[in-house]
Enzyme design. Structure first.
Site, short mmCIF file in Angstrom:
data_model
loop_
_atom_site.label_atom_id
_atom_site.label_comp_id
_atom_site.label_asym_id
_atom_site.label_seq_id
_atom_site.Cartn_x
_atom_site.Cartn_y
_atom_site.Cartn_z
N PHE A 268 0.80 -1.23 0.00
CA PHE A 268 0.00 0.00 0.00
C PHE A 268 0.83 1.27 0.00
O PHE A 268 0.36 2.33 0.40
CB PHE A 268 -0.96 0.00 1.20
CG PHE A 268 -1.70 -1.30 1.37
CD1 PHE A 268 -2.60 -1.71 0.40
CD2 PHE A 268 -1.47 -2.12 2.46
CE1 PHE A 268 -3.27 -2.91 0.53
CE2 PHE A 268 -2.13 -3.33 2.58
CZ PHE A 268 -3.04 -3.73 1.62
N GLY A 494 -0.01 -8.26 -4.31
CA GLY A 494 -1.31 -8.84 -3.97
C GLY A 494 -2.38 -8.33 -4.92
O GLY A 494 -3.56 -8.68 -4.81
N ARG A 654 -9.94 -0.19 -20.13
CA ARG A 654 -10.38 -1.57 -20.26
C ARG A 654 -9.93 -2.34 -19.03
O ARG A 654 -8.83 -2.15 -18.53
CB ARG A 654 -9.77 -2.22 -21.51
CG ARG A 654 -10.39 -1.72 -22.80
CD ARG A 654 -9.65 -2.31 -23.99
NE ARG A 654 -10.04 -3.68 -24.28
CZ ARG A 654 -9.28 -4.52 -25.01
NH1 ARG A 654 -8.12 -4.13 -25.48
NH2 ARG A 654 -9.70 -5.74 -25.25
N GLY A 728 -5.40 1.81 -14.65
CA GLY A 728 -5.02 1.04 -13.47
C GLY A 728 -6.07 1.20 -12.39
O GLY A 728 -6.76 2.22 -12.34
N VAL A 729 -6.21 0.20 -11.52
CA VAL A 729 -7.28 0.24 -10.51
C VAL A 729 -6.78 0.11 -9.08
O VAL A 729 -7.57 -0.04 -8.16
CB VAL A 729 -8.33 -0.87 -10.77
CG1 VAL A 729 -9.07 -0.61 -12.06
CG2 VAL A 729 -7.69 -2.26 -10.79
N GLU A 731 -5.57 2.18 -6.89
CA GLU A 731 -5.78 3.23 -5.90
C GLU A 731 -7.15 3.89 -5.95
O GLU A 731 -7.65 4.38 -4.94
CB GLU A 731 -4.67 4.28 -6.03
CG GLU A 731 -3.38 3.72 -5.46
CD GLU A 731 -2.12 4.46 -5.86
OE1 GLU A 731 -1.81 4.46 -7.06
OE2 GLU A 731 -1.46 5.01 -4.99
MO1 MOS Z 1 0.96 3.14 -3.97
S1 MOS Z 1 0.73 4.46 -2.39
O1 MOS Z 1 1.62 4.05 -5.19
O2 MOS Z 1 1.91 1.90 -3.38
#
Ligand code: MOS
Length: 780
Positions: A268, A494, A654, A728-729, A731
């Site tokens: 994270f 993950g 996509r 990208g998903v 965040e």
């Molecule tokens: Mo994320 S805060 O770019 O690992």
């Protein structure tokens, strides 16, 4: 590559990647839902994490932490620790191996500007919890006992750990981070426009410190090879970033250090920068010429960075119809005294809503803390929260439906940069999300619905995050039997990277999932960026896509030499199905083994370097978007808030794999609930230390706090951001969730809470106790 070792290697990796039997043999495309291919390895324990690698004679290192926030170490008495049989050494700044001292050697690929922290370099103490020693012993238990016997005497100096108290020192960041975008330029006359606005909002927001708490604690197992080669198994979001720092800090040739991170149990952002366990384990291994493992405890997970405490003020003005005429968004966030950690906090407001009169400011307040650190959607998690709660307040003031206000102020171009969006399906997120949620049945006034002891409220918010693409290289190897190996020093924290990358390759080549193996998590592999910024799919995925296309081109070139039927074939129509190279629609077909072998080798290898097309990308704002709808139930007598329903509609290009992508969004929503209602690390400013550094007192959302989360993907096809249309998903799922919950609490109770987490005391407190005044109350 030696062919025997190649196939052995493929087999070994394949054992950790097994598509579920039901989904292995069919054809897959971008968008086919697949269970993650490393699931079996993870649930059976065959996937090994950094602290699970062992070796005969492995030693255990335990970190000793400073207990004051600022000062100089006067003395360290290690005699009681060393007297224990089995304790081999206590490393401190006095006896550590040689390491470099200049800042430049410690600057990792994601470091903010300033002077990075250097563990055990000298006697300075910069923050409470700083590592000041490492006990090395033959067992973990012994090392922990010995660590408790190390006596560290520090001459303490006055410290400052309170953002509120330090706010007078707020200043513009003096060093900027690579990739940081300063606030947008002032436009028009925001203060003037506020004075004449029909409706205004002036709101202050406060967000407490949050710490990363991935399931896997930070850990390094340093294996010391006979030739002095170091193999470092590290919990990291980027093996090459770690390799780079270790070899620079200790002056080791790069081929003497390998960093591996094939499996990571969540990070994270906590694993973007190399953490002190990496340097400490390396130090001990070099000093003792032995293998050493250093694992941080859960308490020590609170000793190396966090989401910064942040104050914001948002002022909005609108005309009688609800169109924004004035916008002022200011933020001040903590940093350390050594580095200017910066986040993009206020820019999102400018990007989300057009407004001719706007001012933006972002400042930092240096404190005696470790530098803050990126945490899922850094900057947006706070900045979008503030603007989205303020927009809800404006909707209430203007007597407009909150969703209607967003539609009225929809940005078709980014106002700050005056650029179009590469793709932006936010409007569809609003429409589809609202339909799924049943938003049109919302009663306009707060405090309109009650069931038993609970007030029921509906709130919504917008979310946005960057759609980034970095650079990466992928090596693709195709065997005569049709096995494909793809390699890149990417990371899977993950998120589903193994699965998504294999799927992109399987789709592009027209082969089943079992034919594809993706190897990542090793610093010796072709270059890849850290897994951060939700950029891996657009970056490494595009490199995979490019490498597969290159493989097909090579196959077609060979096939044309062998069979004239391929003369009119094109790469796009080429498939590798059932052991044959075929061209759809032409009837041209050859055995794959023959095509691969036609030039003498038993495999084909290609490399593809993905470099973003910066010239083209610069002409667009590239972002992902979301609309979040929430139902809360508030028991005012208890101050308890229960999130009953969440609909999250996501526009992120996509979607490669709806199963793993949905899982990412759910994870983000869960954390949004946690940010909204639970998470905060509180300091005792008198001693300058985080106090609730355990799961007993640092609360994270658990299953009981999380309802069914309804995730919808609104597909876009964005060829500006990636080769195959994905964004990208990682965040976007968290962004806006806390705002939607805050807005739902207002709708339920008529009570506006402007600080997070929205704990029971705040839910029960009168209105005046929020935002800035809540912060004043907290300052000690
Ligand atoms: Mo994320 S805060 O770019 O690992």
């Amino acid at each position: 590559m030696n062919s025997i070792s190649f196939f052995d290697e493929v087999e070994r990796i394949r054992q950790t990647q097994q598509p579920m039997a039901s989904q292995g043999t069919g054809s897959v495309a971008i968008g086919t839902p697949l269970t993650r291919i490393d699931a079996l390895a993870k649930v059976t324990g065959s996937a090994r994490y950094a602290a699970e690698f062992r070796q005969d004679g492995l030693l255990y290192g335990v970190v000793v932490n400073a207990a004051v926030a600022r000062g100089r170490i006067r003395s360290i008495d290690t005699s009681r620790a060393l007297a224990l049989e089995g304790v081999l050494d206590v490393l401190t700044h006095l006896n550590r191996p040689r390491m470099r001292s200049l800042d430049l050697f410690y600057k990792d690929m994601t470091a903010p500007g300033g002077s990075p922290f250097k563990p055990l370099l000298d006697e300075r103490v910069h923050y409470s919890g700083q590592p000041v020693g490492l006990v090395v012993a033959t067992s973990l238990e012994l090392a922990r006992l010995a660590a408790s016997l190390v006596d560290v005497a520090v001459d303490a100096e006055p410290h400052e750990t309170s953002l509120h108290a330090g706010l007078a020192r707020a200043r513009e960041p003096s060093h900027l981070k690579v990739g940081y975008t300063p606030p947008p330029q002032t436009r028009g006359d925001a203060h003037g426009a506020l004075l004449t606005a029909a409706h205004t909002v002036d709101a202050e927001f406060y967000a407490g410190v949050e710490h990363h708490n991935p399931m896997e604690m930070h850990a390094t197992t340093a294996l010391y090879g006979e030739d002095g080669h170091l193999t470092l198994y590290d919990k990291s979001q980027g093996s090459q970033n770690c390799r780079w720092i270790v070899s620079r800090v200790f002056g080791l040739p790069k081929d003497k250090v390998t960093v591996r991170n094939a499996f990571v149990g969540g990070a994270f952002g906590a694993g973007l920068r190399p953490q002190h366990n990496l340097l400490l384990a390396t130090m001990a291994a070099l000093q003792l010429r032995r293998s050493v493992r250093v694992v941080l405890t859960r308490q020590q997970m609170f000793t190396f960075g966090h989401r910064p405490e942040t104050w914001q003020r948002v002022r909005l003005g609108a005309d009688a119809g609800g169109r924004l005429t004035a916008m002022i968004h200011e933020a001040a966030a903590e940093t350390s005294r050594k580095e200017d950690y910066v986040e993009v906090v206020v820019n999102w407001s400018s990007q989300l809503y057009p407004c001719a009169n706007a001012r933006f400011a972002y400042q930092v307040v240096p404190l005696d803390q470790h530098s803050p650190m990126d945490m899922r959607a850094p900057g947006a998690a706070h900045g979008v929260h503030a603007i989205e709660v303020a927009m809800d307040e404006l909707a209430h003031a203007a007597k407009l439906d909150p969703l209607e206000l967003r539609r009225l102020n929809y940005a078709h171009r980014d106002g700050g940069q005056d650029l179009p969006f590469s793709t932006k399906a936010l409007k569809q997120c609003y429409d589809e999300g609202a339909r799924r949620f049943g938003w049109d049945r919302r009663l306009p006034l707060p405090r309109s619905r009650q069931e038993g002891n609970e007030w029921i409220g509906w709130g919504m918010a917008t979310g946005t995050w960057d759609a980034l693409q970095m650079f990466a290289r992928v090596r693709a190897t195709l065997s005569a039997s049709g096995q494909v190996l793809l390699e890149s020093a990417a990371t899977d924290i993950g998120t589903g990277t193994y699965t998504a990358m294999a799927q992109i390759a399987a789709a592009e080549l027209g082969v089943p999932m079992e034919a594809v193996t993706f190897k990542l998590g090793d610093s010796r592999l072709p270059v890849a960026p850290i897994q951060g910024g939700s950029a891996h799919v657009a970056t490494v995925g595009s490199a995979v896509h490019g490498a597969c296309e290159k493989l097909k081109k090579d196959l077609l070139r060979r096939a044309r030499k062998m069979d004239p039927a391929f003369a009119k074939a094109n790469v796009a129509a080429l498939t590798l199905r059932d052991g044959r190279v075929s061209c759809a629609g032409t009837g041209a077909s050859l055995p794959l083994s023959a095509v691969v072998a036609c030039e003498g080798a038993d495999h084909i290898e290609v490399k593809y370097l993905l470099l973003p097309n910066a010239l083209r990308q610069r002409k667009y704002v590239r972002a992902v978007h979301s609309a979040v709808f929430v139902e809360v139930r508030v028991d005012e007598a208890l101050g308890a808030v229960r999130v009953a329903r969440v609909v999250s509609a996501i526009a992120a290009g996509r979607i490669v794999n709806p199963v793993t992508a949905r899982s990412q969004i759910i994870g983000g929503v869960v954390w949004g609930i946690s940010q909204a209602l639970h998470e905060e690390t509180l300091s005792d400013h008198a001693i300058g230390r985080f106090m609730n550094h355990s799961f007993a007192e640092y609360h994270v959302a658990t299953n009981a706090d999380v309802p069914d989360v309804d995730v919808m993907f609104i597909e876009e096809d964005d060829r500006i951001v990636s080769r195959f249309g994905a964004k990208g998903v990682g965040e976007i799922g968290i962004v806006g969730v806390a705002a939607a919950i805050s807005n739902a609490i207002f709708h339920a109770t008529g009570r506006r809470i402007r600080s997070t987490p929205m704990t029971p005391d705040k839910v029960m407190a009168p209105l005046a106790d929020e935002g800035w005044s809540a912060m004043s109350k907290r300052a000690t």
